[in-house]
Design a protein around this motif. Structure first.
Motif, PDB file in Angstrom:
ATOM      1  N   MET A  54      -4.224  -4.550   5.753  1.00  0.00           N
ATOM      2  CA  MET A  54      -4.484  -4.003   4.305  1.00  0.00           C
ATOM      3  C   MET A  54      -3.762  -5.070   3.508  1.00  0.00           C
ATOM      4  N   LEU A  73      -2.811  -5.746  -0.424  1.00  0.00           N
ATOM      5  CA  LEU A  73      -2.059  -5.478  -1.691  1.00  0.00           C
ATOM      6  C   LEU A  73      -1.806  -6.612  -2.573  1.00  0.00           C
ATOM      7  N   LYS A  74      -1.392  -6.289  -3.694  1.00  0.00           N
ATOM      8  CA  LYS A  74      -1.226  -7.379  -4.577  1.00  0.00           C
ATOM      9  C   LYS A  74       0.362  -7.397  -5.122  1.00  0.00           C
ATOM     10  N   ARG A  79       0.798  -3.190  -5.449  1.00  0.00           N
ATOM     11  CA  ARG A  79      -0.114  -2.759  -6.266  1.00  0.00           C
ATOM     12  C   ARG A  79      -1.529  -2.913  -5.318  1.00  0.00           C
ATOM     13  N   PHE A  80      -2.576  -2.140  -5.629  1.00  0.00           N
ATOM     14  CA  PHE A  80      -3.611  -2.393  -4.820  1.00  0.00           C
ATOM     15  C   PHE A  80      -4.374  -3.469  -5.701  1.00  0.00           C
ATOM     16  N   SER A 135      -6.857  -3.954  -7.358  1.00  0.00           N
ATOM     17  CA  SER A 135      -7.562  -3.314  -8.674  1.00  0.00           C
ATOM     18  C   SER A 135      -6.323  -3.220  -9.407  1.00  0.00           C
ATOM     19  N   GLU A 176      -3.821  -0.756  -9.552  1.00  0.00           N
ATOM     20  CA  GLU A 176      -3.546   0.594  -9.331  1.00  0.00           C
ATOM     21  C   GLU A 176      -2.247   0.593  -8.693  1.00  0.00           C
ATOM     22  N   LEU A 210       0.601   2.087  -5.861  1.00  0.00           N
ATOM     23  CA  LEU A 210       0.514   3.041  -4.714  1.00  0.00           C
ATOM     24  C   LEU A 210       0.660   4.459  -4.837  1.00  0.00           C
TER      25      LEU A 210
END
Length: 81
Positions: free
Chosen positions: A1, A3-4, A50-51, A53, A55, A57
């Protein structure tokens, strides 16, 4: 996955999904994604991920006490019955 990292804006490939999903783990093993060569694995603070986008977690992934109030309310409700 992927994430940022909120501080750098760089993508982090999470290598330990179990740690990511567990609210009892504050950090996850991951690898930054930038440049042409894969980066060495490192640990990342879940609070700064963060995701893509932007957002945050889900709280159930980051807070081991996310249901305490609900459990407490149910406990008190059960005693009143």
């Amino acid at each position: 996955m992927l994430l940022k990292d909120q501080d750098t804006g760089k993508l982090v490939e999470v290598l330990s999904l179990g740690d990511l999903y567990s609210p009892r783990h504050d950090r996850v093993a991951g690898r930054l994604h930038y440049g042409e060569e894969p980066q060495d694995p490192a640990y990342f603070d879940k609070g700064k991920l963060r995701f893509a986008s932007g957002e945050p977690l889900p709280r159930c992934w980051t807070d081991p006490h996310y249901r305490d109030a609900e459990v407490e309310a149910a406990h008190h409700h059960g005693k009143a019955a």
